[in-house]
Design an enzyme around this catalytic site. Structure first.
Site, PDB file in Angstrom:
ATOM      1  N   LYS A 117     107.135 -14.243  39.604  1.00  0.00           N
ATOM      2  CA  LYS A 117     106.192 -15.190  40.180  1.00  0.00           C
ATOM      3  C   LYS A 117     104.912 -15.192  39.366  1.00  0.00           C
ATOM      4  CE  LYS A 117     102.992 -13.342  41.411  1.00  0.00           C
ATOM      5  NZ  LYS A 117     101.984 -12.527  40.610  1.00  0.00           N
ATOM      6  N   TYR A 135     100.676 -14.915  46.986  1.00  0.00           N
ATOM      7  CA  TYR A 135     101.297 -14.072  48.022  1.00  0.00           C
ATOM      8  C   TYR A 135     100.901 -14.581  49.413  1.00  0.00           C
ATOM      9  CZ  TYR A 135     102.685 -10.583  44.567  1.00  0.00           C
ATOM     10  OH  TYR A 135     103.272  -9.933  43.504  1.00  0.00           O
TER      11      TYR A 135
HETATM   12  P1  NAD Z   1     101.546  -7.660  31.059  1.00  0.00           P
HETATM   13  O1  NAD Z   1     100.416  -8.289  30.345  1.00  0.00           O
HETATM   14  O2  NAD Z   1     101.435  -6.221  31.383  1.00  0.00           O
HETATM   15  O3  NAD Z   1     102.905  -7.864  30.252  1.00  0.00           O
HETATM   16  C1  NAD Z   1     103.233  -9.088  29.632  1.00  0.00           C
HETATM   17  C2  NAD Z   1     104.218  -8.853  28.524  1.00  0.00           C
HETATM   18  O4  NAD Z   1     104.418 -10.086  27.827  1.00  0.00           O
HETATM   19  C3  NAD Z   1     103.728  -7.829  27.483  1.00  0.00           C
HETATM   20  O5  NAD Z   1     104.784  -6.996  27.112  1.00  0.00           O
HETATM   21  C4  NAD Z   1     103.303  -8.702  26.317  1.00  0.00           C
HETATM   22  O6  NAD Z   1     103.417  -8.038  25.072  1.00  0.00           O
HETATM   23  C5  NAD Z   1     104.300  -9.849  26.419  1.00  0.00           C
HETATM   24  N1  NAD Z   1     103.859 -11.059  25.732  1.00  0.00           N
HETATM   25  C6  NAD Z   1     104.640 -11.796  24.948  1.00  0.00           C
HETATM   26  N2  NAD Z   1     103.956 -12.835  24.459  1.00  0.00           N
HETATM   27  C7  NAD Z   1     102.713 -12.742  24.934  1.00  0.00           C
HETATM   28  C8  NAD Z   1     101.543 -13.530  24.765  1.00  0.00           C
HETATM   29  N3  NAD Z   1     101.514 -14.644  24.029  1.00  0.00           N
HETATM   30  N4  NAD Z   1     100.421 -13.128  25.409  1.00  0.00           N
HETATM   31  C9  NAD Z   1     100.415 -12.041  26.202  1.00  0.00           C
HETATM   32  N5  NAD Z   1     101.513 -11.253  26.390  1.00  0.00           N
HETATM   33  C10 NAD Z   1     102.655 -11.610  25.755  1.00  0.00           C
HETATM   34  O7  NAD Z   1     101.786  -8.529  32.386  1.00  0.00           O
HETATM   35  P2  NAD Z   1     102.537  -8.062  33.690  1.00  0.00           P
HETATM   36  O8  NAD Z   1     101.530  -7.541  34.651  1.00  0.00           O
HETATM   37  O9  NAD Z   1     103.690  -7.231  33.356  1.00  0.00           O
HETATM   38  O10 NAD Z   1     103.006  -9.506  34.271  1.00  0.00           O
HETATM   39  C11 NAD Z   1     104.136 -10.175  33.778  1.00  0.00           C
HETATM   40  C12 NAD Z   1     104.629 -11.174  34.825  1.00  0.00           C
HETATM   41  O11 NAD Z   1     104.966 -10.474  36.011  1.00  0.00           O
HETATM   42  C13 NAD Z   1     103.593 -12.217  35.238  1.00  0.00           C
HETATM   43  O12 NAD Z   1     104.233 -13.434  35.472  1.00  0.00           O
HETATM   44  C14 NAD Z   1     103.044 -11.676  36.545  1.00  0.00           C
HETATM   45  O13 NAD Z   1     102.569 -12.685  37.415  1.00  0.00           O
HETATM   46  C15 NAD Z   1     104.242 -10.994  37.112  1.00  0.00           C
HETATM   47  N6  NAD Z   1     103.905  -9.890  38.007  1.00  0.00           N
HETATM   48  C16 NAD Z   1     104.563  -9.783  39.182  1.00  0.00           C
HETATM   49  C17 NAD Z   1     104.295  -8.721  40.033  1.00  0.00           C
HETATM   50  C18 NAD Z   1     105.085  -8.556  41.294  1.00  0.00           C
HETATM   51  O14 NAD Z   1     104.745  -7.724  42.108  1.00  0.00           O
HETATM   52  N7  NAD Z   1     106.154  -9.298  41.472  1.00  0.00           N
HETATM   53  C19 NAD Z   1     103.329  -7.795  39.706  1.00  0.00           C
HETATM   54  C20 NAD Z   1     102.678  -7.918  38.475  1.00  0.00           C
HETATM   55  C21 NAD Z   1     102.966  -8.966  37.627  1.00  0.00           C
END
Ligand code: NAD
Length: 454
Positions: free
Chosen positions: A199, A284
Site C-alpha cells: 500500500k 490506514y
Molecule cells: P524504503 O525506502 O525503506 O525501501 C524502498 C526500497 O526501494 C529500497 O530498497 C530502495 O533501494 C528501493 N528503490 C528502488 N528504486 C528507488 C528509487 N528510485 N528511490 C528510492 N528507493 C528506491 O521504503 P519502505 O519503508 O520499505 O517502503 C516500501 C513500500 O512499502 C512503500 O510502498 C510503503 O508505503 C510500503 N510500506 C508498507 C508498510 C506496511 O505496514 N504495510 C510499512 C512500511 C512501508
C-alpha cells in the site's frame, strides 16, 4: 467444459478434472477459463470444508492438501481445558513442506522487506521466498545467503524479466516506493506472475486501473497488502459491526501520525510518494473506515497544511484532515501528520456501543477496548489477544488464493477505491469545497480470509 486456472505460468499446469477434489472430499472451485483471474465476483469460494487447500506445484500436479477441520490429516490432541469455558485450544495444522509452498520474489530490499516481510516468511505456512530483486547486488547476495535464496535467483531492475524463466517464482511482492508500484506490477504480470503490492497501490487512479487491467489480461491475481484487514482485532470489530452489535454507526475518529526525518527521502518526493502523510499513513484511517463499516463514503471535505519554512514539506503536505460522509448517515473524521510524535488510534462509535484500538495500525502491541452497557452501567472492556504476525497472515492469504484460484480479500479494486478517495480529499483541500465520491462500480473485496488457516 471447465478447468482450473493454472497456478504457475499462464497457459500451463491445468489440473485434470479427476484431480478436482481434495483428498478430504471437498470440491475445489472450478470455473470456465476465459475471464481474467482478477475479474470481480467470478471466483467461487471453495467453502469452509474446502479450506481444503490444494497446493498445486509448478509441475501442475496436486502436491498436497492441507489438513482442514474434520480432515483425517489434522493433528489431534486430547483436550486439557474445557472448550465451553476456555479459548478453544487448537494445535496448528502442519505447515506445508517447502516444496509445496507458493514461491515469492521480494522486489525491493528496503526497511519493510528487511525488517518485516523477510523475517515474517519464517512464520508463514504456505509461502516461501525464492528470489530477490534489488539494485544493490552485494546487499541482495548477503540477504539471499541469510534466507537461503540461490545466487541465480537474485535479480536487479534490468534483469527483472528473466524471472519469467524462474518457475519457482509464482508471486512478485512489490515493496518499492509508491511511484514505482505500477511499473513493477505491470512488468510482473507481463511475465506471467501474480502480484502482491504494498500500500498505497499507486500514485494515481489511472495507474491503479492500469495495474488491474494488466493482471486481468495476464490472468494473474493482484492483491494489495492491506495488513490491517488480516489482523485479528480489526476483523473482530468488523464482525461486531456486521452483526449490528454497535447498533447503527454514528462516528469514526482516527489518527495516524509520525515525525519524518531526512528531507531527501522518497516519502517527501511527490512523484515517488504521491503525496505526504495522506497516502502513506492516512490511508490506514481511510481504509479502516471503509472495511470496518463495510460502507463506501459518498462525500468528503478536507484540508491540508504545508508550512512554508520546513524543508521536509517542499512538495508534500505536513498534515491532512478529512471528514468522510457515508450514505447511512455516519461520518469518519480522520487526520494524519508527518510532524507529530508517533500516534495511531481509532474509535468507531455506534448507538449501542463503541470499539476502539489504541494503538491501532502498528505491527505489534495493538490494544482493543469496547464500551457498552453492562447491567445498566456504562462499562469499558479491555480486550487483548495473543499477538500474531500480520505480515505472515496476509502473505499466506495470497498463497492460499493462488493455490485455490480465489480472488484475494484485498484485490486491486480495493486499492483503486482508496486512491479515488485520496484524489477526492486533495481536490477538496484545493477547492475548499465538499467533493462527491462515486460509489465503486462493484464490490471491492474478495472473500474473507479464513480464520482457521492461521
Ligand atoms: P524504503 O525506502 O525503506 O525501501 C524502498 C526500497 O526501494 C529500497 O530498497 C530502495 O533501494 C528501493 N528503490 C528502488 N528504486 C528507488 C528509487 N528510485 N528511490 C528510492 N528507493 C528506491 O521504503 P519502505 O519503508 O520499505 O517502503 C516500501 C513500500 O512499502 C512503500 O510502498 C510503503 O508505503 C510500503 N510500506 C508498507 C508498510 C506496511 O505496514 N504495510 C510499512 C512500511 C512501508
Amino acid at each position: 467444459m471447465t478447468q482450473l486456472i493454472p497456478q504457475g505460468q499462464p497457459g500451463e499446469h491445468t489440473l485434470p478434472d479427476d484431480l478436482n477434489q481434495s483428498h478430504a472430499g471437498a470440491a475445489i472451485a472450478a470455473k470456465p477459463v476465459g475471464g481474467g483471474v482478477a475479474r470481480r465476483g467470478f471466483l467461487q469460494r471453495t467453502g469452509t470444508g474446502a479450506a481444503a487447500l490444494l497446493l498445486a506445484g509448478v509441475t501442475g500436479k496436486v502436491l498436497a492438501a492441507a489438513p482442514t477441520p474434520g480432515d483425517p490429516n489434522r493433528v489431534k490432541l486430547s483436550l486439557i481445558q474445557d472448550p465451553q469455558t476456555e479459548q478453544a485450544e487448537s494445535t496448528p495444522d502442519p505447515a506445508a513442506a517447502p516444496d509445496q509452498r507458493v514461491g515469492y520474489a521480494i522486489v525491493g530490499l528496503g526497511r519493510l522487506s528487511l525488517n518485516q516481510i523477510l523475517p515474517a516468511m519464517s512464520q508463514c505456512k504456505y509461502s516461501k521466498v525464492v528470489a530477490l530483486v534489488s539494485g544493490d547486488s552485494d546487499k541482495a547476495r548477503k540477504v539471499g545467503r541469510q534466507y537461503g535464496v540461490r545466487e541465480d535467483a537474485i535479480y536487479d531492475y534490468h534483469t527483472y524479466e528473466r524471472m519469467a524463466d524462474n518457475r519457482e517464482v509464482q508471486v512478485m511482492y512489490v515493496v518499492l516506493p509508491n511511484g514505482m508500484h505500477a511499473e513493477y506490477t505491470v512488468r510482473a504480470a507481463a511475465i506471467g506472475k501474480h502480484v502482491l503490492c504494498e500500500k498505497p497501490m499507486a500514485v494515481s487512479s489511472v495507474e491503479c486501473q492500469r495495474m488491474i487491467d494488466a493482471c486481468r489480461k495476464a490472468q494473474r491475481f493482484l492483491m494489495i497488502a492491506y495488513r490491517s484487514q488480516y489482523e485479528a482485532m480489526d476483523r473482530m470489530i468488523a464482525r461486531r459491526v456486521k452483526e449490528k452489535q454497535l447498533g447503527p454507526l454514528r462516528e469514526f475518529i482516527a489518527g495516524n501520525s509520525q515525525n519524518v526525518g531526512d528531507p531527501a527521502q522518497w516519502r517527501l518526493n511527490l512523484a515517488l510518494a504521491g503525496g505526504g502523510p495522506l497516502p502513506d499513513v492516512g490511508i490506514y484511517c481511510l481504509n479502516a473506515a471503509r472495511f470496518l463499516s463495510g460502507e463506501e463514503p459518498h462525500e468528503v471535505i478536507a484540508s491540508v497544511f504545508r508550512p512554508a519554512d520546513d524543508p521536509r514539506f517542499r512538495e508534500v503536505e505536513q498534515s491532512v484532515h478529512f471528514v468522510l460522509r457515508f450514505p447511512s448517515g455516519w461520518s469518519a473524521t480522520c487526520m494524519a501528520s508527518y510532524a507529530s510524535h508517533e500516534s495511531r488510534f481509532f474509535r468507531l462509535q455506534g448507538a449501542q456501543g463503541w470499539a476502539e484500538m489504541n494503538p491501532a495500525f502498528g505491527y505489534n502491541g495493538l490494544q482493543m477496548r469496547k464500551g457498552t452497557l453492562v447491567e445498566g452501567k456504562n462499562a469499558t472492556i479491555d480486550i487483548t489477544i495473543d499477538p500474531e504476525n500480520q505480515f505472515a497472515r496476509e502473505i499466506d492469504h495470497m498463497s492460499l488464493c493462488v493455490a485455490r484460484n480465489q480472488t484475494p480479500h484485498t484485490p486491486g479494486e480495493e486499492g483503486l477505491q482508496d486512491q479515488r478517495i485520496v484524489e477526492a480529499i486533495y481536490e477538496s483541500a484545493r477547492s475548499g469545497r465538499a467533493v462527491r465520491i462515486a460509489q465503486p462500480p462493484g464490490p471491492t473485496r474478495g472473500p474473507d480470509p479464513d480464520e482457521e488457516t492461521f
